[in-house]
Write an enzyme that holds these catalytic residues in place. Structure first.
Site, mmCIF file in Angstrom:
data_model
loop_
_atom_site.group_PDB
_atom_site.id
_atom_site.type_symbol
_atom_site.label_atom_id
_atom_site.label_comp_id
_atom_site.label_asym_id
_atom_site.label_seq_id
_atom_site.Cartn_x
_atom_site.Cartn_y
_atom_site.Cartn_z
ATOM 1 N N ASN A 91 0.839 -1.195 0.000
ATOM 2 C CA ASN A 91 0.000 0.000 0.000
ATOM 3 C C ASN A 91 0.873 1.243 0.000
ATOM 4 O OD1 ASN A 91 -2.635 -1.264 0.269
ATOM 5 N ND2 ASN A 91 -1.953 -1.872 2.301
ATOM 6 N N GLN A 96 -1.543 3.122 3.390
ATOM 7 C CA GLN A 96 -0.399 2.504 4.067
ATOM 8 C C GLN A 96 -0.427 2.874 5.544
ATOM 9 O OE1 GLN A 96 3.403 3.607 2.459
ATOM 10 N NE2 GLN A 96 4.523 2.244 3.821
ATOM 11 N N SER A 97 -0.892 1.937 6.382
ATOM 12 C CA SER A 97 -1.015 2.243 7.811
ATOM 13 C C SER A 97 0.339 2.258 8.514
ATOM 14 C CB SER A 97 -1.952 1.247 8.484
ATOM 15 O OG SER A 97 -1.459 -0.063 8.330
ATOM 16 N N HIS A 102 6.553 -2.447 3.038
ATOM 17 C CA HIS A 102 6.300 -3.861 3.305
ATOM 18 C C HIS A 102 5.305 -4.404 2.287
ATOM 19 C CE1 HIS A 102 3.113 -1.731 5.472
ATOM 20 N NE2 HIS A 102 2.382 -2.827 5.371
ATOM 21 N N HIS A 104 2.439 -7.609 1.687
ATOM 22 C CA HIS A 104 1.627 -8.668 2.263
ATOM 23 C C HIS A 104 1.560 -9.793 1.239
ATOM 24 C CE1 HIS A 104 0.018 -6.343 5.666
ATOM 25 N NE2 HIS A 104 0.152 -5.312 4.838
#
Length: 114
Positions: A91, A96-97, A102, A104
């Site tokens: 994301n 993008q939290s 990164h 997934h």
């Protein structure tokens, strides 16, 4: 690791503060089983070097990016071989939290809402 802007992934995961199951690790990248998985089989892949997102990668990061992609391919081949398919995504921006690059990689039954 105490870099500015570094959050959960490098602040806790890469420093070993969180108790996690490691999937794969070498000098440049780290992959672990997600602590709150979205899918039945869910791995998070990240660089050990702090990079905020896909959009902030620089030319100097090309070797690292190739290592990330090779590792993503390895995990995807494993998941596809064992479970028939998988998804890989990252994301950016407001989606993008965690502000550490990164990916997934997941497959199987969805365990919670996306």
């Amino acid at each position: 690791m105490t870099e500015t802007g570094c959050d959960f992934y490098c602040g806790k995961i890469l420093r070993g503060v969180e108790d996690i199951r490691v999937y794969w690790e070498n000098e440049q990248v780290f992959a672990f089983h997600h602590t709150n998985p979205l899918w039945e089989h869910h791995v998070v892949l990240l660089p050990k070097k702090h990079i905020e997102s896909l959009l902030t990668l620089e030319e100097a990061d090309n070797d690292l990016l190739l290592e990330l992609l090779a590792t993503a391919k390895r995990i995807a081949a494993d998941f596809t071989g064992r479970y028939g398919a998988c998804r890989i995504y990252t994301n950016v921006g407001e989606y993008q939290s965690s502000k550490h690059l990164h990916w997934h990689i997941g497959c199987g039954k969805q365990l919670r809402p996306y």
